[in-house]
Design an enzyme around this catalytic site. Sequence first.
Site, PDB file in Angstrom:
ATOM      1  N   CYS A  81     -14.356  17.432  30.224  1.00  0.00           N
ATOM      2  CA  CYS A  81     -14.488  16.014  30.551  1.00  0.00           C
ATOM      3  C   CYS A  81     -13.489  15.683  31.653  1.00  0.00           C
ATOM      4  CB  CYS A  81     -14.209  15.173  29.300  1.00  0.00           C
ATOM      5  SG  CYS A  81     -14.121  13.391  29.599  1.00  0.00           S
ATOM      6  N   CYS A 177     -14.683  10.564  21.371  1.00  0.00           N
ATOM      7  CA  CYS A 177     -13.864  10.079  22.478  1.00  0.00           C
ATOM      8  C   CYS A 177     -12.699   9.278  21.906  1.00  0.00           C
ATOM      9  CB  CYS A 177     -14.694   9.207  23.418  1.00  0.00           C
ATOM     10  SG  CYS A 177     -13.734   8.545  24.800  1.00  0.00           S
ATOM     11  N   CYS A 426      -4.864  -1.893  41.810  1.00  0.00           N
ATOM     12  CA  CYS A 426      -5.159  -0.678  41.045  1.00  0.00           C
ATOM     13  C   CYS A 426      -5.132   0.547  41.953  1.00  0.00           C
ATOM     14  CB  CYS A 426      -6.518  -0.795  40.347  1.00  0.00           C
ATOM     15  SG  CYS A 426      -7.908  -1.012  41.488  1.00  0.00           S
TER      16      CYS A 426
END
Length: 469
Positions: A81, A177, A426
């Site tokens: 992942c 998850c 961000c």
Amino acid sequence: MSKKKIDLLLENITIESVAAEGKALAHVDGMVVFVDFAVPGDVVDIQVYRKKKNYMEGFIKRIVKPSENRLEPFCEHFGVCGGCRWQPLPYEMQLEAKRQQVLDQLVRIGHLEVPEIRPTLPSEKIRYYRNKLEFSASSKRWILREEDPESIAENDKTGLGFHVGKFFDKVLDIKECHLQPEPSNSIRLFIKQFCVENGLKFYDIRENHGFFRNMFVRTTEKGEVMLILCFAREEEAHKRALLDAVAARFPQISSLYYVINEKLNDSIGDLSPVLYKGNEAIYEEMEGLRFKIGPKSFYQTNSLQAYRLYSVARELAALRGDEVVYDLYTGTGTIAQFVSAKAAKVIGIEYVPEAIEDAVQNARANGITNCSFFAGDMKDVLNDAFVARHGKPDVIILDPPRAGIHPDVAQVILRAAPERMVYVSCNPASQARDLAILCRDYWITAVQPVDMFPHTMHVENVVALERKS
């Protein structure tokens, strides 16, 4: 012409530090080597897969001696992942790496003069901190290295999870998850099982056919759950069967939506989700303020840390109560309303009309009367005429998307000449570029990194500016 395969193994290399893009760094014969999933102090053999003039990139072939700081990854999907790449790295080292990333971007790359950068503000939760996740469906999931493709049963070829990095059509089937609290995992696993057992075809991303495409799960700190299921076409019987089954199995879902998406991409920003059952929205609270979250609303994905981020922005704005504040890229008006009690007037501007509708409704529901909101492209809305019409800002707070601000917007800000600014970003790289323009007339007085995404290389950064006298 095929690229020549690099066959270079670097043995017994000591990892020195954390580098950009979530990689780690070592030096070999004066050349920098970037390595995935390594921890400073590791002694490793590195298989090089890319060699340039000034650097190489590789992966760990063997850990000769693990660093004393190395942690065991907590997720079974680690390394395949694309998320949570820093699981082996102690959280304190993650925070310092993010502070260093901000320093590198602002000072070494942006060549800006900054005060001492504050320690990165840690996240209260470092697992199960997200309030929104998207899972993609695929009729042909990513096959793991240890699996034999020939022996996989037909029903086990589907996947519901995350895209594998660099492969638009590959989806890793996720068992568990650790990013979002329950019932997120349970909902996803139930939906996959139901689709397989009832013949609901998963989407073929490359060939663009199938029925079930993707899903969004949104949660709040008070336990509300919104689920949005996305279908490639209208199949009434299959659609209702899945929606009814999910609603019956998970009564805690307070808002159940679906959307028909016949496009070639998974975005639902230009589509109209249909409320199938429950409430039209869920709500998050912050300091007594209540914020409506619809299926397309933007809200910071780490709710608890959003409160800390906005608190930092408000602190650095140093409001006295008599200022006109512009909140640029306001989203659903969270920052605007959060600072409104300490301002005379707040003007919020946002590109997405639905977000502005939410902002207006939120302000009304919260009894806030000194906020006004405007929708449109920032470079078109924010101009000299707008400033003249709505009043010169004393303070500007801006929280743009990753690309940063348009040069025209920067020039309007400079001409508006607010006394103070707070720039929330961000992406410290685009922030550094924009600050280089704004610092023509402003000093940077404070820099506060905030960790919104533990176990990743991403960092939110808040910079305070004061106008030069």
